[in-house]
Design a protein around this motif. Sequence first.
Motif, PDB file in Angstrom:
ATOM      1  N   GLN A 113     100.127  58.875  80.832  1.00 34.64           N
ATOM      2  CA  GLN A 113     100.385  60.304  81.001  1.00 34.64           C
ATOM      3  C   GLN A 113      99.188  61.133  80.532  1.00 34.64           C
ATOM      4  O   GLN A 113      98.787  62.100  81.179  1.00 34.64           O
ATOM      5  CB  GLN A 113     101.647  60.731  80.234  1.00 34.64           C
ATOM      6  CG  GLN A 113     102.926  60.154  80.787  1.00 34.64           C
ATOM      7  CD  GLN A 113     103.192  58.718  80.316  1.00 34.64           C
ATOM      8  OE1 GLN A 113     102.468  58.134  79.519  1.00 34.64           O
ATOM      9  NE2 GLN A 113     104.252  58.139  80.853  1.00 34.64           N
ATOM     10  N   LEU A 114      98.607  60.750  79.401  1.00 32.48           N
ATOM     11  CA  LEU A 114      97.443  61.465  78.891  1.00 32.48           C
ATOM     12  C   LEU A 114      96.247  61.269  79.829  1.00 32.48           C
ATOM     13  O   LEU A 114      95.524  62.223  80.127  1.00 32.48           O
ATOM     14  CB  LEU A 114      97.084  60.998  77.477  1.00 32.48           C
ATOM     15  CG  LEU A 114      95.863  61.659  76.850  1.00 32.48           C
ATOM     16  CD1 LEU A 114      96.047  63.176  76.774  1.00 32.48           C
ATOM     17  CD2 LEU A 114      95.601  61.081  75.482  1.00 32.48           C
ATOM     18  N   ALA A 115      96.052  60.050  80.293  1.00 31.52           N
ATOM     19  CA  ALA A 115      94.963  59.787  81.239  1.00 31.52           C
ATOM     20  C   ALA A 115      95.149  60.624  82.503  1.00 31.52           C
ATOM     21  O   ALA A 115      94.185  61.206  83.023  1.00 31.52           O
ATOM     22  CB  ALA A 115      94.899  58.301  81.577  1.00 31.52           C
ATOM     23  N   GLY A 116      96.367  60.724  82.992  1.00 27.96           N
ATOM     24  CA  GLY A 116      96.653  61.539  84.173  1.00 27.96           C
ATOM     25  C   GLY A 116      96.353  63.009  83.932  1.00 27.96           C
ATOM     26  O   GLY A 116      95.816  63.698  84.808  1.00 27.96           O
ATOM     27  N   TYR A 117      96.679  63.493  82.747  1.00 30.49           N
ATOM     28  CA  TYR A 117      96.392  64.884  82.384  1.00 30.49           C
ATOM     29  C   TYR A 117      94.880  65.134  82.410  1.00 30.49           C
ATOM     30  O   TYR A 117      94.416  66.117  82.985  1.00 30.49           O
ATOM     31  CB  TYR A 117      96.970  65.195  81.000  1.00 30.49           C
ATOM     32  CG  TYR A 117      96.531  66.529  80.451  1.00 30.49           C
ATOM     33  CD1 TYR A 117      97.100  67.706  80.911  1.00 30.49           C
ATOM     34  CD2 TYR A 117      95.535  66.602  79.487  1.00 30.49           C
ATOM     35  CE1 TYR A 117      96.683  68.934  80.423  1.00 30.49           C
ATOM     36  CE2 TYR A 117      95.107  67.821  78.989  1.00 30.49           C
ATOM     37  CZ  TYR A 117      95.688  68.980  79.464  1.00 30.49           C
ATOM     38  OH  TYR A 117      95.264  70.193  78.978  1.00 30.49           O
TER      39      TYR A 117
END
Length: 163
Positions: A113-117
């Motif tokens: 999720q953080l990588a996607g952000y």
Amino acid sequence: MDLEPGHRIGGNVLVECLGPHEATEVWRARNSGGQSVTLRAGRIRGRSAESIAERLEADLAIASRAQHPNIVRVLGAGVEGGWYYIVSEPVDGLLLSAILHQARLHGPWPTPQLAGYVVHQLARALSYVHEIPGPDGQPIGALHRDLTPDVIMVDRNGLVRLA
């Protein structure tokens, strides 16, 4: 001559070396008005100062029009004393390379999720850069050319910034 605290380059006084980035050094500096800035400097090697100055001038013409929350604002650039340099606004945060290095050493690794952000925020910045209009009002199709974790910052509010 090597750069060191107190050295002047482009009217800016170097305060603290924040670290190397490939062939450049990144410094916290103070401009002639006493304001804090970030200065990235690299030695001129193999190419003439004139050709580097022309390239910086062209890049600065594009960067000076980039006004986007995900892009670090460029304040100036030049060539002086065997060095080329780029001056930008300071960002209170961490380089993505430092975040990833700490995660590699101590964990935890960033979540999907953080990588996607981060990727989403970078895509916004890159799309904006690509659409910057030229003198005729049409997008010039600018490209960043140095997209690495060393030029991506995450500020203290979680905003991803591209330098």
